[in-house]
Design a protein around this motif. Sequence first.
Motif, PDB file in Angstrom:
ATOM      1  N   ALA A 175      98.842 -26.073  68.882  1.00  0.00           N
ATOM      2  CA  ALA A 175      99.302 -26.539  67.706  1.00  0.00           C
ATOM      3  C   ALA A 175      99.024 -25.924  66.248  1.00  0.00           C
ATOM      4  O   ALA A 175      99.802 -25.600  65.579  1.00  0.00           O
ATOM      5  CB  ALA A 175      99.247 -28.215  67.621  1.00  0.00           C
ATOM      6  N   CYS A 208     102.993 -27.600  73.095  1.00  0.00           N
ATOM      7  CA  CYS A 208     103.565 -28.289  72.520  1.00  0.00           C
ATOM      8  C   CYS A 208     104.832 -27.129  71.622  1.00  0.00           C
ATOM      9  O   CYS A 208     104.639 -25.947  72.144  1.00  0.00           O
ATOM     10  CB  CYS A 208     102.711 -28.742  71.173  1.00  0.00           C
ATOM     11  SG  CYS A 208     101.351 -27.535  70.608  1.00  0.00           S
ATOM     12  N   PRO A 216      97.620 -33.218  74.235  1.00  0.00           N
ATOM     13  CA  PRO A 216      98.006 -32.480  73.929  1.00  0.00           C
ATOM     14  C   PRO A 216      97.276 -31.058  73.504  1.00  0.00           C
ATOM     15  O   PRO A 216      96.065 -31.191  73.397  1.00  0.00           O
ATOM     16  CB  PRO A 216      98.462 -32.812  72.570  1.00  0.00           C
ATOM     17  CG  PRO A 216      98.575 -34.381  72.619  1.00  0.00           C
ATOM     18  CD  PRO A 216      97.601 -34.616  73.553  1.00  0.00           C
ATOM     19  N   MET A 223     104.083 -32.597  69.541  1.00  0.00           N
ATOM     20  CA  MET A 223     103.053 -32.645  70.499  1.00  0.00           C
ATOM     21  C   MET A 223     103.592 -32.903  72.012  1.00  0.00           C
ATOM     22  O   MET A 223     102.714 -32.881  73.102  1.00  0.00           O
ATOM     23  CB  MET A 223     102.074 -33.652  70.463  1.00  0.00           C
ATOM     24  CG  MET A 223     101.409 -33.244  68.668  1.00  0.00           C
ATOM     25  SD  MET A 223     100.714 -31.818  68.605  1.00  0.00           S
ATOM     26  CE  MET A 223      99.074 -31.808  69.467  1.00  0.00           C
TER      27      MET A 223
END
Length: 208
Positions: A38, A193, A33, A166
């Motif tokens: 994120a 993500c 990921p 993710m």
Amino acid sequence: MSPAGTFSTALFSVPVAYAFGLTDREDDSCYVPDSRMAGRLAGEHLLSLGRRHIAHITGEAADTATTGRERGLLSSLAEAGLAPATGTLRGDWSRVWGAAACHRLIDSGARFDAVFCGNDQIALGAESVLLASGRRVPDDVALVGVDDWENVISGQHTRHLTTVDMGLAALGAAAAAQVADGRGAPGTHAQPCTLVVGATTAGQRPGA
């Protein structure tokens, strides 16, 4: 949650691609990921809601997921001309740590109106302490986690906790496609993500 560990493909004679893991060989293909993305998604979302005093509670300092998510958050804050509300609070990935860290954050006297947590378990632990202290979530303090485990585990597609998904299914599919194809670019492939907005950020917009 973080990549499962470091492996070696030196003994394999068939195509290998690692999903959610890293290896010690530069010519291996690893699909993980995009942890920095994120952190950026979380930071940008909180900033868009008018939050300006954002704290960060996360996992182990040596973990690549930890460092990526922290760097993403810090870059989004820096672009807005802001700094974190406090130094990053690092511990493990548990709900117990989330609660303990939130107690520490409150006791510090620092001003904060949002907390980005390194995973959903940490966020749920922090939320329990915020509510017990009389703070409203999200009106007083907005919360964002990572992993979207609420939906993965329950299967009910609830939207209580705002989190970052993710994209593990797509990540696994990308790794499998490379194995099926028999070739692919070596190195680490960071997969995108997405933000999943839930009740922990969907409240009243505070003043700047």
